[in-house]
Write an enzyme that holds these catalytic residues in place. Structure first.
Site, PDB file in Angstrom:
ATOM      1  CE  LYS A   1      -6.734 150.588 -20.409  1.00 16.23           C
ATOM      2  NZ  LYS A   1      -6.171 149.771 -21.487  1.00 16.23           N
TER       3      LYS A   1
ATOM      4  CG  ASP B   1      -2.376 142.405 -28.932  1.00 17.91           C
ATOM      5  OD1 ASP B   1      -3.469 142.098 -28.414  1.00 17.91           O
ATOM      6  OD2 ASP B   1      -1.547 143.136 -28.367  1.00 17.91           O
TER       7      ASP B   1
ATOM      8  CG  HIS C   1      -5.240 145.763 -25.822  1.00 16.57           C
ATOM      9  ND1 HIS C   1      -4.046 145.659 -25.158  1.00 16.57           N
ATOM     10  CD2 HIS C   1      -5.173 144.889 -26.848  1.00 16.57           C
ATOM     11  CE1 HIS C   1      -3.288 144.744 -25.740  1.00 16.57           C
ATOM     12  NE2 HIS C   1      -3.961 144.265 -26.777  1.00 16.57           N
TER      13      HIS C   1
END
Length: 181
Positions: free
Chosen positions: A72, A170, A62
């Site tokens: 992140k 996904d 992602h």
């Protein structure tokens, strides 16, 4: 805390200093000053997320596009995962390359995944509690992804594909080669 740049420029493996004794352990999981000095940029995290998953759950790959791109800082609180960062920066010398590392409650390692990367993980233990900080807020219309089993990337997820538990969303992600950023 020790920060080591991976083979992907701007992507860092972080190993905290752990103080253990008969009572248990203590560690500083995040220190903004030390972190920003270590990665060489000013990252301002604005959102913390957490997921709980069973063995074989594969989340990814992602990313967020455009003005909603996210860096992140990821870690595992309980259990063990194989964590994967994929460089999507077209001007990067490591464009299309990935870095993978086991993150676990035992090794307490963290991975900093900068903006311009896709990210995913698969749970290797019975269950896993996964936590991560983001430097930008989530925006549904800016989300993107790449198929986990893309033949160009050839990621070794360390589990038999029969064990994977993957969301419907996904399963229909595009290939790396058909990606438009």
């Amino acid at each position: 805390m020790q920060l080591t740049e991976t083979k992907l420029k701007g992507c860092f493996l972080i190993e905290p200093t752990v103080f253990e004794d008969k009572r248990g352990y203590f560690l500083e999981s995040y220190n903004q000053k030390a972190f920003n000095e270590g990665v060489g940029s000013n990252v301002n995290f604005v959102q913390d997320n957490e997921s709980y998953s069973s063995r074989g759950v594969l989340r990814g790959l992602h990313f967020q596009k455009g003005e909603f791109a996210q860096a992140k800082l990821v870690r595992v609180i309980k259990g063990k995962v194989l964590d994967v960062a994929l460089d999507l920066r077209k001007d990067s010398t490591t464009y299309g390359e990935y870095f993978s590392v086991e993150l676990s409650e035992e090794n307490k390692k963290q991975l900093f995944v900068p903006r311009g990367f896709a990210h995913g993980f698969v749970v290797l233990s019975e269950t896993a509690l996964f936590a991560y900080k983001c430097d930008n807020f989530y925006n549904k219309s800016s989300e993107g992804g790449i198929m986990y089993n893309d033949s160009t990337l050839n990621i070794d997820w360390q589990l038999n594909p029969d064990e994977f538990i993957i969301s419907e969303k996904d399963l229909i992600l595009p290939s790396f080669e058909s990606l438009s950023l």
